[in-house]
Motif scaffolding. Structure first.
Motif, PDB file in Angstrom:
ATOM      1  N   PRO A   1       0.848  -1.195   0.000  1.00  0.00           N
ATOM      2  CA  PRO A   1       0.000   0.000   0.000  1.00  0.00           C
ATOM      3  C   PRO A   1       0.884   1.246   0.000  1.00  0.00           C
ATOM      4  N   TYR A   2       0.340   2.350  -0.454  1.00  0.00           N
ATOM      5  CA  TYR A   2       1.058   3.634  -0.474  1.00  0.00           C
ATOM      6  C   TYR A   2       1.137   4.140   0.965  1.00  0.00           C
ATOM      7  N   LEU A   3       2.343   4.346   1.473  1.00  0.00           N
ATOM      8  CA  LEU A   3       2.521   4.809   2.856  1.00  0.00           C
ATOM      9  C   LEU A   3       2.638   6.335   2.839  1.00  0.00           C
ATOM     10  N   ARG A   4       1.620   6.999   3.430  1.00  0.00           N
ATOM     11  CA  ARG A   4       1.491   8.445   3.250  1.00  0.00           C
ATOM     12  C   ARG A   4       1.514   9.167   4.592  1.00  0.00           C
ATOM     13  N   HIS A   5       1.815  10.443   4.527  1.00  0.00           N
ATOM     14  CA  HIS A   5       1.687  11.316   5.713  1.00  0.00           C
ATOM     15  C   HIS A   5       2.559  10.868   6.893  1.00  0.00           C
ATOM     16  N   ILE A   6       3.755  10.354   6.640  1.00  0.00           N
ATOM     17  CA  ILE A   6       4.623  10.041   7.788  1.00  0.00           C
ATOM     18  C   ILE A   6       5.164  11.366   8.319  1.00  0.00           C
TER      19      ILE A   6
ATOM     20  N   PRO B   1       5.531  18.840   8.167  1.00  0.00           N
ATOM     21  CA  PRO B   1       6.341  18.208   7.121  1.00  0.00           C
ATOM     22  C   PRO B   1       6.145  16.691   7.133  1.00  0.00           C
ATOM     23  N   GLU B   2       6.066  16.095   5.961  1.00  0.00           N
ATOM     24  CA  GLU B   2       5.691  14.684   5.849  1.00  0.00           C
ATOM     25  C   GLU B   2       6.516  13.960   4.800  1.00  0.00           C
ATOM     26  N   LEU B   3       6.529  12.627   4.916  1.00  0.00           N
ATOM     27  CA  LEU B   3       7.136  11.780   3.877  1.00  0.00           C
ATOM     28  C   LEU B   3       6.068  10.870   3.280  1.00  0.00           C
ATOM     29  N   PHE B   4       6.244  10.572   2.003  1.00  0.00           N
ATOM     30  CA  PHE B   4       5.350   9.663   1.279  1.00  0.00           C
ATOM     31  C   PHE B   4       6.227   8.623   0.582  1.00  0.00           C
ATOM     32  N   ILE B   5       5.955   7.343   0.835  1.00  0.00           N
ATOM     33  CA  ILE B   5       6.745   6.268   0.214  1.00  0.00           C
ATOM     34  C   ILE B   5       5.778   5.399  -0.589  1.00  0.00           C
TER      35      ILE B   5
ATOM     36  N   THR C   1      -1.294   5.465  -6.191  1.00  0.00           N
ATOM     37  CA  THR C   1      -1.822   6.813  -6.401  1.00  0.00           C
ATOM     38  C   THR C   1      -2.349   7.376  -5.092  1.00  0.00           C
ATOM     39  N   PHE C   2      -2.315   8.703  -4.958  1.00  0.00           N
ATOM     40  CA  PHE C   2      -2.904   9.333  -3.779  1.00  0.00           C
ATOM     41  C   PHE C   2      -4.409   9.120  -3.781  1.00  0.00           C
ATOM     42  N   GLY C   3      -4.972   9.031  -4.975  1.00  0.00           N
ATOM     43  CA  GLY C   3      -6.408   8.773  -5.041  1.00  0.00           C
ATOM     44  C   GLY C   3      -7.196   9.991  -5.450  1.00  0.00           C
TER      45      GLY C   3
ATOM     46  N   VAL D   1      -8.887  13.593  -6.097  1.00  0.00           N
ATOM     47  CA  VAL D   1      -8.490  14.991  -6.298  1.00  0.00           C
ATOM     48  C   VAL D   1      -8.966  15.767  -5.072  1.00  0.00           C
ATOM     49  N   HIS D   2      -8.118  16.605  -4.544  1.00  0.00           N
ATOM     50  CA  HIS D   2      -8.455  17.375  -3.335  1.00  0.00           C
ATOM     51  C   HIS D   2      -7.606  18.636  -3.334  1.00  0.00           C
ATOM     52  N   ARG D   3      -7.920  19.547  -2.415  1.00  0.00           N
ATOM     53  CA  ARG D   3      -6.971  20.625  -2.159  1.00  0.00           C
ATOM     54  C   ARG D   3      -6.631  20.580  -0.680  1.00  0.00           C
ATOM     55  N   ASP D   4      -5.464  21.092  -0.332  1.00  0.00           N
ATOM     56  CA  ASP D   4      -5.004  20.885   1.034  1.00  0.00           C
ATOM     57  C   ASP D   4      -5.745  21.772   2.022  1.00  0.00           C
ATOM     58  N   HIS D   5      -5.698  21.354   3.285  1.00  0.00           N
ATOM     59  CA  HIS D   5      -6.485  22.012   4.328  1.00  0.00           C
ATOM     60  C   HIS D   5      -6.087  23.478   4.487  1.00  0.00           C
TER      61      HIS D   5
ATOM     62  N   GLY E   1       4.884  22.739  -0.470  1.00  0.00           N
ATOM     63  CA  GLY E   1       6.167  22.475  -1.130  1.00  0.00           C
ATOM     64  C   GLY E   1       6.414  20.975  -1.147  1.00  0.00           C
ATOM     65  N   PHE E   2       6.815  20.450  -2.289  1.00  0.00           N
ATOM     66  CA  PHE E   2       7.149  19.026  -2.419  1.00  0.00           C
ATOM     67  C   PHE E   2       8.609  18.921  -2.871  1.00  0.00           C
ATOM     68  N   VAL E   3       9.327  17.943  -2.331  1.00  0.00           N
ATOM     69  CA  VAL E   3      10.670  17.638  -2.843  1.00  0.00           C
ATOM     70  C   VAL E   3      10.686  16.158  -3.186  1.00  0.00           C
TER      71      VAL E   3
ATOM     72  N   GLU F   1      10.066   9.000  -9.665  1.00  0.00           N
ATOM     73  CA  GLU F   1       9.288   9.998 -10.411  1.00  0.00           C
ATOM     74  C   GLU F   1       7.830   9.944  -9.995  1.00  0.00           C
ATOM     75  N   LYS F   2       7.267  11.106  -9.777  1.00  0.00           N
ATOM     76  CA  LYS F   2       5.856  11.200  -9.383  1.00  0.00           C
ATOM     77  C   LYS F   2       5.134  12.137 -10.341  1.00  0.00           C
ATOM     78  N   GLU F   3       3.973  11.677 -10.782  1.00  0.00           N
ATOM     79  CA  GLU F   3       3.143  12.526 -11.636  1.00  0.00           C
ATOM     80  C   GLU F   3       2.160  13.304 -10.762  1.00  0.00           C
TER      81      GLU F   3
ATOM     82  N   TRP G   1      -6.295  22.238  -6.764  1.00  0.00           N
ATOM     83  CA  TRP G   1      -6.785  20.861  -6.643  1.00  0.00           C
ATOM     84  C   TRP G   1      -5.711  19.946  -7.202  1.00  0.00           C
ATOM     85  N   HIS G   2      -5.550  18.767  -6.598  1.00  0.00           N
ATOM     86  CA  HIS G   2      -4.457  17.920  -7.092  1.00  0.00           C
ATOM     87  C   HIS G   2      -4.642  16.460  -6.703  1.00  0.00           C
ATOM     88  N   THR G   3      -3.968  15.604  -7.446  1.00  0.00           N
ATOM     89  CA  THR G   3      -3.768  14.215  -7.047  1.00  0.00           C
ATOM     90  C   THR G   3      -2.456  13.748  -7.668  1.00  0.00           C
ATOM     91  N   THR G   4      -2.000  12.570  -7.269  1.00  0.00           N
ATOM     92  CA  THR G   4      -0.679  12.118  -7.737  1.00  0.00           C
ATOM     93  C   THR G   4      -0.718  10.640  -8.134  1.00  0.00           C
ATOM     94  N   TYR G   5       0.328  10.274  -8.866  1.00  0.00           N
ATOM     95  CA  TYR G   5       0.516   8.872  -9.272  1.00  0.00           C
ATOM     96  C   TYR G   5       2.023   8.612  -9.298  1.00  0.00           C
TER      97      TYR G   5
END
Ligand SMILES: O=C(O)CCC(=O)C(=O)O
Length: 290
Positions: free
Chosen positions: A107-112, A147-151, A157-159, A161-165, A171-173, A178-180, A246-250
């Motif tokens: 599974p996508y490990l998100r928001h660490i 600040p968070e990590l996503f592995i 996919t993040f799933g 489409v949303h906008r952040d709270h 900022g993403f690094v 590669e992430k779309e 609004w955004h989502t990722t893959y």
């Protein structure tokens, strides 16, 4: 890869606007919020001889996945725990080992959270200058700035489409792979099937459109009117996404990403306003013990 091809075709990548260029913001401060997402190179973000995942494993590897701290109090929610059943992946070290070996589908490990789970490695991170000024980097402002990590393995996919709270800039690094990103400007709100309802301030920040639906014009005909931008963020690049996009990722490949929310003079009023708008709801929740 099926999903990817489907979405690529549907988005008509090449016909719609794409943003896949590298601007050099490394020595500039963003004092006025950018109107458009900006991509720039960022090579000195991780300041340690070991790769970030190795340092994370040494520091917090024995943490059980359900106990991982996240900005919202969780990284793996109770209902996501079952996604790990039978994988033999119980701790963060197990996850990182399995991610490296690539023998099981994870599974996508998100928001660490770097303020909780990974606080002992946080000082090896240097945010790009373009992410400043940022007034919410202190750990006690974690709910805003977090600040968070996503592995994530290739194909995750993040799933939705949303906008952040609130109205944070983000900022993403990209640290590995590669992430779309599929990004819709704030003005596309009418076309992205955002949930209605203002009682809970974050409720109107989610949509019914999932990454896999981006070409489903039968179910979501208004999407045709939207103006999505596609960005592929590669290792060593950063993305500054202005508030309310609004955004989502893959994840196009196995991918490790850092993200941080940014608040400064450009968006503080909106952020406070939206946070305060949520207070009555929190009180009701508290009183009713919901
Ligand atoms: O890195 C990702 O996959 C997306 C993160 C994201 O959209 C978010 O935290 O709001």
């Amino acid at each position: 890869m099926m999903i990817m091809e489907k979405v690529n075709n549907s988005l008509g990548i090449g016909q719609k606007k794409t943003l896949d260029r590298c601007l050099d913001f490394s020595h500039e401060k963003i004092t006025i919020a950018p109107q458009q997402p900006c991509v720039f190179s960022c090579s000195d973000f991780w300041q340690h001889s070991e790769p970030l995942l190795d340092a994370l494993k040494s520091a917090s590897g024995d943490t059980l996945l359900p106990d991982l701290g996240g900005t919202y109090g969780w990284s793996v929610r109770y209902r996501q725990v079952e996604d790990y059943a039978g994988l033999g992946v119980e701790t963060l070290a197990d996850y990182i080992d399995a991610f490296r070996k690539g023998v099981v589908t994870l599974p996508y490990l998100r928001h660490i959270s770097l303020n909780h789970t990974a606080k002992s490695i946080r000082h090896h991170i240097k945010d790009p200058v373009a992410f400043s000024p940022n007034w919410v980097t202190s750990p006690w402002l974690d709910r805003w700035g977090g600040p968070e990590l996503f592995i994530g393995q290739a194909g995750t996919t993040f799933g939705h489409v949303h906008r952040d709270h609130l109205s944070v800039h983000v900022g993403f690094v990209q640290l590995e792979g590669e992430k779309e990103f599929i990004l819709f400007p704030p003005d596309d709100e009418a076309y992205v099937y955002a949930f209605q309802g203002r009682e809970f301030p974050y409720q109107d920040r989610a949509t019914r459109v999932h990454y896999v639906d981006l070409n489903d014009y039968q179910q979501f005909p208004l999407l045709r009117m939207a103006s999505p931008r596609r960005i592929v963020l590669r290792a060593g690049q950063a993305l500054l996404m202005p508030a309310n996009w609004w955004h989502t990722t893959y994840n196009l490949t196995d991918s490790v990403t850092y993200s941080i929310r940014i608040v400064n003079s450009t968006n503080i009023a909106e952020c406070i306003g939206e946070d305060l708008a949520g207070v009555p709801r929190w009180w009701r929740k508290l009183i009713r013990n919901e």
